[in-house]
Write an enzyme that holds these catalytic residues in place. Sequence first.
Site, short mmCIF file in Angstrom:
data_model
loop_
_atom_site.label_atom_id
_atom_site.label_comp_id
_atom_site.label_asym_id
_atom_site.label_seq_id
_atom_site.Cartn_x
_atom_site.Cartn_y
_atom_site.Cartn_z
N HIS A 49 0.91 -0.98 0.00
CA HIS A 49 0.06 -0.10 0.04
C HIS A 49 0.80 1.21 -0.16
CE1 HIS A 49 1.07 -0.76 4.42
NE2 HIS A 49 1.19 0.52 4.33
N HIS A 132 5.87 5.48 -1.62
CA HIS A 132 6.49 4.21 -1.88
C HIS A 132 5.71 3.20 -1.41
CE1 HIS A 132 7.34 4.96 2.42
NE2 HIS A 132 7.49 3.86 2.60
#
Length: 204
Positions: A49, A132
């Site tokens: 995620h 990220h």
Amino acid sequence: MNDQTRPATVRVFIALAPPDDAKEELARELRSAYHTHPHVRWNRVEDWHITLAFLGELPPRTVPLLRPPLAALAADRAPLSLALRGSGSFDDRVLWSGIDGDLDGLHALAADVRTLVRNCGITFAERPLRPHLTLARARRGDAASAGEIADGIAGFAGRPWRAERLHLVGSNHGRGHGPVRYRDIEAWPFGTARPPGPGEPAAE
């Protein structure tokens, strides 16, 4: 669940999630690293995620306060076009994949999410957004593995995809000695309260 078994707090964050085919594309790129570096702690692909706001440990009664404003925020925003690209490591131990695409939109969404959380009276540690996916963590004393894997996939460029939903996520972190597991507390589709702009696809 009675009062003795109900957790005193739940670890919560707000995030975006790549679609399954985008995650599978990166997982294929990592296949050789899974075999050459089995000793690192690999995150499950289904748990990948992009964190927009990490809220930490909250009392369970606090979580429902977030639901209506997050639903409204998602409904009023268009989906973001993003892609997974490149790799690197934090502090020689945390392996990550980078995010490309509408980064201005991503930063604006994160800023609005964090303002919403503050307006709900919830305090949290506000760190700068570094978009990220966390892929793995090397064990203490292993200063080489994360960098080696990152170098091997530095040229990865995944296909573009649309972030379709805003996710409110909870984890079992701190509940025993097993691996961290994430679950959606709730997720809301983007764009249900606004007409598409020029060139934008209609919300599904």
